[in-house]
Scaffold this motif. Structure first.
Motif, mmCIF file in Angstrom:
data_model
loop_
_atom_site.group_PDB
_atom_site.id
_atom_site.type_symbol
_atom_site.label_atom_id
_atom_site.label_comp_id
_atom_site.label_asym_id
_atom_site.label_seq_id
_atom_site.Cartn_x
_atom_site.Cartn_y
_atom_site.Cartn_z
ATOM 1 N N ALA A 66 -0.295 -2.362 -7.181
ATOM 2 C CA ALA A 66 0.483 -1.039 -7.121
ATOM 3 C C ALA A 66 -0.133 -0.322 -5.854
ATOM 4 N N VAL A 67 0.343 -0.513 -4.706
ATOM 5 C CA VAL A 67 -0.151 0.017 -3.684
ATOM 6 C C VAL A 67 1.107 0.507 -2.822
ATOM 7 N N ASP A 68 0.615 1.523 -1.876
ATOM 8 C CA ASP A 68 1.889 2.132 -1.099
ATOM 9 C C ASP A 68 1.763 1.511 0.281
ATOM 10 N N GLU A 69 2.994 0.651 0.495
ATOM 11 C CA GLU A 69 2.997 -0.072 1.745
ATOM 12 C C GLU A 69 3.289 0.775 3.069
ATOM 13 N N ILE A 70 3.689 1.760 2.880
ATOM 14 C CA ILE A 70 3.706 2.792 4.135
ATOM 15 C C ILE A 70 2.394 3.344 4.672
ATOM 16 N N LEU A 71 1.557 3.650 3.571
ATOM 17 C CA LEU A 71 0.157 4.079 4.085
ATOM 18 C C LEU A 71 -0.877 3.045 4.542
ATOM 19 N N GLU A 114 -5.783 4.915 3.559
ATOM 20 C CA GLU A 114 -5.075 6.088 2.982
ATOM 21 C C GLU A 114 -4.788 6.087 1.794
ATOM 22 N N ASN A 115 -4.535 4.688 1.218
ATOM 23 C CA ASN A 115 -4.281 4.521 -0.100
ATOM 24 C C ASN A 115 -5.554 5.012 -1.014
ATOM 25 N N LEU A 116 -6.641 4.487 -0.530
ATOM 26 C CA LEU A 116 -7.801 4.872 -1.113
ATOM 27 C C LEU A 116 -8.134 6.235 -1.325
ATOM 28 N N ARG A 146 -1.430 -0.633 8.097
ATOM 29 C CA ARG A 146 -0.222 -0.345 6.874
ATOM 30 C C ARG A 146 -0.361 -1.430 6.097
ATOM 31 N N VAL A 147 -0.345 -1.235 4.849
ATOM 32 C CA VAL A 147 -0.540 -2.211 3.736
ATOM 33 C C VAL A 147 0.539 -3.069 3.944
ATOM 34 N N GLY A 148 1.831 -2.516 4.303
ATOM 35 C CA GLY A 148 2.911 -3.533 4.540
ATOM 36 C C GLY A 148 2.803 -4.728 5.301
#
Length: 258
Positions: free
Chosen positions: A90-95, A99-101, A133-135
């Motif tokens: 459940a991570v945001d691939e754009i951030l 930034e997710n943390l 980016r997480v992506g």
């Protein structure tokens, strides 16, 4: 028998969906700071148990306590004590990873979210990737970030539901190392998996769930002891966890047919 060291206590847990009895009287107990693996095939009821313990689903019968709190009567206290990582990251691939943390730390009203993010990036060997980016992350990196996000707020109990499902062998090893670090830090981990070698590698205790019941529960050595000792011919072959799983499930299935 319950002990003072138990952080998860389940007795007689039952759950059905109309005619389908998913759980048929589950008993289990997890000691504080341990990694407990709930092993079973798809549809055995593993995720149902986790959802009940995480207060996302109500049991039809039985009792369950997490960190001393009843999951039905004290759901808010249970939720304060746990973190749940599901089968999909459940991570945001754009951030970016950092930034997710920071986002989760702010949502949980933690002080100094930047410092929290930096500490978790270091703890999970993601510092160099923190600004990306997480992506662009690999599957193992995403899963490690997902687990790191679940630790914000220092929950004493973490549920990992099929944490390495769909990951390649290298990514699975990365996640295994992250799980071991959780336990070394004193976190209690309840892990569901259908990978026998995963339970063998990680767990202090293993329970095999089959057709809604715990058919065996013990340490890896205790489970291997259920089978006859190895026969020495040209080479000595000790029973594997896979041998135990297939033998126990086969015996349970035969008993159900009687």
């Amino acid at each position: 028998m319950l002990t003072g060291m138990s952080v998860i206590q389940v007795r007689g847990l039952e759950k059905a969906y109309r005619e389908l009895r998913v759980l048929r009287g589950v008993d289990l107990e997890v000691e504080r700071g341990a990694i407990f693996a709930l092993l079973g095939s798809n549809g055995a009821g593993k995720t149902t148990i986790v959802r009940i313990l995480a207060t996302l689903l109500r049991a039809d019968a039985g009792t369950a306590r997490v960190n001393g709190f009843d999951v039905a009567a004290q759901a808010a206290d249970v939720r304060e004590s746990i973190s749940l990582t599901g089968q999909f990251a459940a991570v945001d691939e754009i951030l970016t990873g950092r930034e997710n943390l920071i986002l989760i730390a702010r949502l949980r009203h933690r002080k100094d979210p930047g410092a929290i993010a930096d500490d978790l990036l270091k703890r999970f060997s993601l510092t160099e990737a923190g600004a990306r980016r997480v992506g662009t992350y690999s599957g193992g990196m995403r899963r490690r970030l997902d687990i790191a996000m679940s630790l914000i707020g220092n929950p004493p109990v973490v549920f990992l539901d099929e944490p390495t499902a769909g990951l390649d062998p290298e990514a699975r090893l990365e996640v295994w190392q992250a799980v071991k670090q959780l336990a070394q830090g004193g976190t209690t981990v309840l892990l569901t998996t259908q990978y026998l070698n995963e339970a063998e590698e990680l767990a202090d205790r293993i329970a095999i769930l089959h057709q809604g019941r715990i058919v065996v529960d013990g340490t890896l050595a205790e489970l291997k002891g259920l089978l006859p000792p190895a026969k020495v011919e040209y080479v000595e072959k000790q029973p594997t966890l896979e041998d135990v799983f297939l033998a126990v499930v086969g015996d349970a299935a035969a008993a159900d047919q009687k």
